[in-house]
Design a protein around this motif. Structure first.
Motif, PDB file in Angstrom:
ATOM      1  N   VAL A 257      41.977  18.792  39.468  1.00 51.40           N
ATOM      2  CA  VAL A 257      42.272  18.595  40.895  1.00 51.40           C
ATOM      3  C   VAL A 257      41.080  19.069  41.728  1.00 51.40           C
ATOM      4  O   VAL A 257      40.760  18.479  42.764  1.00 51.40           O
ATOM      5  CB  VAL A 257      43.563  19.349  41.274  1.00 51.40           C
ATOM      6  N   LEU A 258      40.391  20.108  41.244  1.00 46.50           N
ATOM      7  CA  LEU A 258      39.207  20.569  41.984  1.00 46.50           C
ATOM      8  C   LEU A 258      38.113  19.494  41.945  1.00 46.50           C
ATOM      9  O   LEU A 258      37.420  19.271  42.942  1.00 46.50           O
ATOM     10  CB  LEU A 258      38.684  21.882  41.388  1.00 46.50           C
ATOM     11  N   ASP A 259      37.980  18.807  40.810  1.00 53.00           N
ATOM     12  CA  ASP A 259      37.029  17.683  40.737  1.00 53.00           C
ATOM     13  C   ASP A 259      37.380  16.640  41.785  1.00 53.00           C
ATOM     14  O   ASP A 259      36.496  16.072  42.438  1.00 53.00           O
ATOM     15  CB  ASP A 259      37.071  17.018  39.350  1.00 53.00           C
ATOM     16  N   ALA A 269      38.243  25.874  48.408  1.00 53.43           N
ATOM     17  CA  ALA A 269      37.681  27.144  47.939  1.00 53.43           C
ATOM     18  C   ALA A 269      37.580  27.147  46.415  1.00 53.43           C
ATOM     19  O   ALA A 269      38.494  26.672  45.732  1.00 53.43           O
ATOM     20  CB  ALA A 269      38.553  28.298  48.406  1.00 53.43           C
ATOM     21  N   SER A 270      36.495  27.679  45.892  1.00 57.29           N
ATOM     22  CA  SER A 270      36.342  27.778  44.422  1.00 57.29           C
ATOM     23  C   SER A 270      35.244  28.807  44.145  1.00 57.29           C
ATOM     24  O   SER A 270      34.163  28.461  43.696  1.00 57.29           O
ATOM     25  CB  SER A 270      35.981  26.426  43.811  1.00 57.29           C
ATOM     26  N   VAL A 271      35.573  30.054  44.399  1.00 59.25           N
ATOM     27  CA  VAL A 271      34.577  31.126  44.332  1.00 59.25           C
ATOM     28  C   VAL A 271      33.936  31.239  42.944  1.00 59.25           C
ATOM     29  O   VAL A 271      32.734  31.461  42.825  1.00 59.25           O
ATOM     30  CB  VAL A 271      35.220  32.468  44.766  1.00 59.25           C
ATOM     31  N   CYS A 272      34.735  31.071  41.876  1.00 63.70           N
ATOM     32  CA  CYS A 272      34.165  31.252  40.530  1.00 63.70           C
ATOM     33  C   CYS A 272      33.569  29.960  39.991  1.00 63.70           C
ATOM     34  O   CYS A 272      33.166  29.907  38.824  1.00 63.70           O
ATOM     35  CB  CYS A 272      35.209  31.810  39.565  1.00 63.70           C
ATOM     36  N   GLY A 273      33.520  28.923  40.819  1.00 61.96           N
ATOM     37  CA  GLY A 273      32.900  27.668  40.390  1.00 61.96           C
ATOM     38  C   GLY A 273      33.741  26.896  39.391  1.00 61.96           C
ATOM     39  O   GLY A 273      33.205  26.138  38.597  1.00 61.96           O
ATOM     40  N   GLY A 274      35.043  27.131  39.387  1.00 58.34           N
ATOM     41  CA  GLY A 274      35.926  26.360  38.504  1.00 58.34           C
ATOM     42  C   GLY A 274      36.118  26.973  37.142  1.00 58.34           C
ATOM     43  O   GLY A 274      36.531  26.290  36.217  1.00 58.34           O
ATOM     44  N   ARG A 275      35.849  28.259  36.989  1.00 53.65           N
ATOM     45  CA  ARG A 275      35.989  28.904  35.686  1.00 53.65           C
ATOM     46  C   ARG A 275      37.381  29.514  35.473  1.00 53.65           C
ATOM     47  O   ARG A 275      37.617  30.191  34.485  1.00 53.65           O
ATOM     48  CB  ARG A 275      34.923  29.984  35.516  1.00 53.65           C
ATOM     49  N   GLY A 276      38.262  29.323  36.424  1.00 53.37           N
ATOM     50  CA  GLY A 276      39.639  29.808  36.268  1.00 53.37           C
ATOM     51  C   GLY A 276      39.785  31.304  36.417  1.00 53.37           C
ATOM     52  O   GLY A 276      40.728  31.884  35.890  1.00 53.37           O
ATOM     53  N   ARG A 277      38.857  31.948  37.127  1.00 55.90           N
ATOM     54  CA  ARG A 277      38.920  33.409  37.200  1.00 55.90           C
ATOM     55  C   ARG A 277      39.295  33.941  38.581  1.00 55.90           C
ATOM     56  O   ARG A 277      39.770  35.048  38.701  1.00 55.90           O
ATOM     57  CB  ARG A 277      37.557  33.996  36.855  1.00 55.90           C
ATOM     58  N   CYS A 278      38.988  33.158  39.645  1.00 56.78           N
ATOM     59  CA  CYS A 278      39.069  33.759  40.989  1.00 56.78           C
ATOM     60  C   CYS A 278      40.379  33.495  41.708  1.00 56.78           C
ATOM     61  O   CYS A 278      40.730  34.222  42.628  1.00 56.78           O
ATOM     62  CB  CYS A 278      37.923  33.240  41.850  1.00 56.78           C
ATOM     63  N   SER A 279      41.081  32.446  41.327  1.00 57.29           N
ATOM     64  CA  SER A 279      42.365  32.069  41.931  1.00 57.29           C
ATOM     65  C   SER A 279      42.231  31.568  43.371  1.00 57.29           C
ATOM     66  O   SER A 279      43.240  31.384  44.043  1.00 57.29           O
ATOM     67  CB  SER A 279      43.345  33.252  41.873  1.00 57.29           C
ATOM     68  N   THR A 280      41.019  31.373  43.868  1.00 58.02           N
ATOM     69  CA  THR A 280      40.878  30.903  45.256  1.00 58.02           C
ATOM     70  C   THR A 280      41.169  29.405  45.389  1.00 58.02           C
ATOM     71  O   THR A 280      41.385  28.925  46.485  1.00 58.02           O
ATOM     72  CB  THR A 280      39.455  31.156  45.798  1.00 58.02           C
ATOM     73  N   CYS A 281      41.149  28.682  44.278  1.00 62.48           N
ATOM     74  CA  CYS A 281      41.352  27.233  44.355  1.00 62.48           C
ATOM     75  C   CYS A 281      42.827  26.871  44.276  1.00 62.48           C
ATOM     76  O   CYS A 281      43.160  25.695  44.203  1.00 62.48           O
ATOM     77  CB  CYS A 281      40.605  26.543  43.212  1.00 62.48           C
ATOM     78  N   ARG A 282      43.724  27.855  44.289  1.00 64.47           N
ATOM     79  CA  ARG A 282      45.122  27.545  43.979  1.00 64.47           C
ATOM     80  C   ARG A 282      45.742  26.578  44.996  1.00 64.47           C
ATOM     81  O   ARG A 282      45.422  26.602  46.175  1.00 64.47           O
ATOM     82  CB  ARG A 282      45.947  28.811  43.848  1.00 64.47           C
ATOM     83  N   ALA A 315      43.674  24.645  40.925  1.00 59.35           N
ATOM     84  CA  ALA A 315      43.135  23.281  40.993  1.00 59.35           C
ATOM     85  C   ALA A 315      42.078  23.042  39.922  1.00 59.35           C
ATOM     86  O   ALA A 315      41.955  21.948  39.389  1.00 59.35           O
ATOM     87  CB  ALA A 315      42.552  23.028  42.376  1.00 59.35           C
ATOM     88  N   CYS A 316      41.312  24.072  39.595  1.00 53.65           N
ATOM     89  CA  CYS A 316      40.227  23.873  38.637  1.00 53.65           C
ATOM     90  C   CYS A 316      40.734  23.753  37.200  1.00 53.65           C
ATOM     91  O   CYS A 316      40.011  23.277  36.337  1.00 53.65           O
ATOM     92  CB  CYS A 316      39.194  24.990  38.747  1.00 53.65           C
ATOM     93  N   GLN A 317      41.951  24.232  36.943  1.00 50.52           N
ATOM     94  CA  GLN A 317      42.491  24.195  35.585  1.00 50.52           C
ATOM     95  C   GLN A 317      43.502  23.071  35.395  1.00 50.52           C
ATOM     96  O   GLN A 317      43.907  22.780  34.277  1.00 50.52           O
ATOM     97  CB  GLN A 317      43.182  25.531  35.252  1.00 50.52           C
TER      98      GLN A 317
END
Ligand code: FES
Length: 543
Positions: A257-259, A269-282, A315-317
């Protein structure tokens, strides 16, 4: 591992500020560490894995809307192998092939006396490796809760290590150039080094050229594969991702979804660049939740850390296989700290929200006539329909109570929007029930019926429960009243009873619908309610 290697290499250089003997002694320790079978295997294995993963990530990349730090890290990462080839083959390769003793004096003579251009290239290479590693560490560590406290120290280290290294390297180089004026020292040193000659030099040069060509060709092939991949993937169809502003982005199955957000130019928002660590993309899943793959254990762990309800995903996962609608929950400017800040309502907050209860009418009669298997089948179809109506309208499924469902609306917005969403959910429930009755017409003596009650008012909202049985819920008088309204649908023989407050907050006029004043025990004032025979008759109220 490569970053540890670079750090030890830079620290070794820094010993040049002490003396040539110190830098050489440091090199011996450096070689003990890295030039033994285990150290070499670990180091070169890590280099190969790092490079392989970088090429794979390049091939899989679906967008190039990156932040400055990410661009820099990628550019440096792919430049680095080209800068290091000559040095690695010229030292380790010469040592393995010709037994060359790659003393600091040897490298410094080449870099500072015989071929200063290589010295500049190697300085750039080492600094490139350092900056690449530091950016990678920064992107990872900035998400740690302790990072802000340690940040000044880490910054100081990030500047100090390369500065001391370059100074030490320059100091040692200057000393070697002075010593090289002495022919006896130069002859002695050349003998100690044992420079490669003749055929060995040709092999080393061929190895360097071959490696340059292999690196360049694999990079070009990977970029070309990345360019043609979307066209191939689109042959398998597309998935449509819809956003609250009405935009829809199509992406091939397998994309996240982030893509989709990146591809559609939707700020996300995607602070960790889509690595599933930051939770900002939720994101909150507004529609299509039932077709989604379950979260991985890693995603579940991060979601649990922020107490996210079931309809929230990263979104990134999230790689949907069917169309869905999402609503990003954090602003595009969210920081790492925002990612793990638990929403204020999770800690407990009194808030005006809309509460909906729906109950299965005559369930006991149905369960007496049917086999347990059939009862469970019908109940699960009913729960799926009611749950979908709630999430599709933007609500939070609170709990299933027996054959009833409780849902909350407006937790993250306001009572006006919550009331509208709750009414939309009631309409959706009526539609799902009609579909269910049509599909089960041959198996049922009479159509299934439901009763829905909705009220809006102040309730205490928060994450409550224990262990795995905990989640966002609401308690208070408004919740009890909503439940009471649902029970009143039996008395009024209708599908829906709402309080007048819900109609008013949602801006719903409801002309001609029966209104009643009811007394509720424990309430001083009577409550005005509106009776709706069939929830499908409700007019849409807009967003
Ligand atoms: S971008 Fe960090 S978890 Fe998705």
């Amino acid at each position: 591992m490569p970053f540890v290697f670079v750090t030890t290499h830079l620290l070794n250089h820094a010993l040049g500020l002490v003396s040539l003997e110190a830098i050489e002694a440091g090199r011996r320790w450096f070689l003990y560490l890295w030039r033994n079978p285990i150290g070499s295997l670990a180091l070169y294995g890590a280099f190969a894995a790092h490079l392989g993963l970088a090429y794979w990530a390049l091939y899989k990349r679906r967008h190039w809307r990156l932040g400055g730090a990410e661009w820099l890290q990628i550019a440096l990462g792919f430049t680095l192998p080209f800068l290091l080839v000559e040095h690695i083959i010229g030292t380790r390769g010469a040592h393995e092939l010709a037994g060359t003793n790659d003393l600091y004096a040897a490298v410094l003579l080449v870099h500072w006396k015989f071929n200063p251009a290589t010295g500049i290239i190697q300085t750039v290479a080492l600094l490139t490796a350092w900056i690449h590693g530091v950016i990678g560490l920064y992107l990872w560590l900035r998400l740690k809760p302790w990072y802000p406290r340690w940040q000044p120290l880490l910054y100081a280290g990030a500047l100090l290590v390369p500065t001391l290294s370059v100074l030490g390297y320059a100091d040692a180089g200057r000393a070697v150039v002075l010593l090289a004026d002495d022919p006896a020292w130069l002859e002695e040193t050349n003998r100690a080094i044992g420079w490669p000659r003749g055929e060995t030099v040709r092999i080393l040069i061929a190895a360097m050229n071959g490696t340059f060509i292999a690196l360049g060709a694999s990079l070009a092939l990977t970029l070309a594969a990345n360019l043609v991949r979307p066209a191939i993937e689109r042959r398998r169809g597309v998935v449509r991702v819809s956003y609250p502003d009405g935009r829809t982005v199509s992406l091939p199955p397998g994309g996240s979804v982030l893509d989709a957000s990146r591809q559609g130019g939707i700020p996300h928002a995607s602070v960790c660049g889509g690595r599933g660590r930051c939770s900002t993309c939720r994101v909150r899943i507004v529609r299509g939740a039932d077709m989604l793959p379950a979260p991985s254990p890693e995603e579940s762990r991060v979601l649990a850390r922020i107490g996210a309800p079931a309809e929230v995903r990263h979104a990134c996962q999230l790689r949907p296989a069917a169309d869905l609608a999402v609503a990003p929950l954090l602003p595009p400017t969210a920081t790492a700290r925002d990612g793990f800040a638990r929403p204020i309502y999770l800690q407990g907050q009194e808030k005006d929200i809309a509460i909906l209860f729906v109950d299965f009418r005559d369930f006991t009669k149905l369960s007496e006539k049917k086999l347990p298997y059939d009862v469970v089948f019908v109940l699960n179809r009913y729960f799926a329909g009611m749950g979908e109506a709630v999430t599709r309208a933007g609500g939070h499924l609170d709990k299933f109570i027996g054959d009833g469902v409780m849902a909350l609306f407006g937790i993250e917005s306001d009572a006006r929007r919550g009331s509208r969403e709750a009414l939309a959910a009631a309409r959706g429930m009526a539609d799902r029930l009609r579909e269910l009755n049509e599909s089960l017409a041959h198996d049922l003596d009479q159509p299934l019926r439901i009763g829905i009650g909705i009220h809006v008012g102040p309730a205490i909202v928060g994450a409550m429960g224990y262990g795995r049985v905990s989640g966002v819920t609401a308690i208070g008088d408004a919740v009890n009243l909503a439940s009471r309204l649902e029970a009143l649908t039996k008395d009024y023989r209708c599908q829906l009873v709402i309080s007048a407050a819900v109609a008013s907050r949602a801006g719903l006029a409801l002309p001609g619908r029966p209104r009643h004043q009811i007394e509720i025990r424990g309430r001083g004032e009577p409550v005005e309610i509106v009776v709706v025979e069939d929830a499908r008759m409700l007019e849409p109220t807009g967003g």
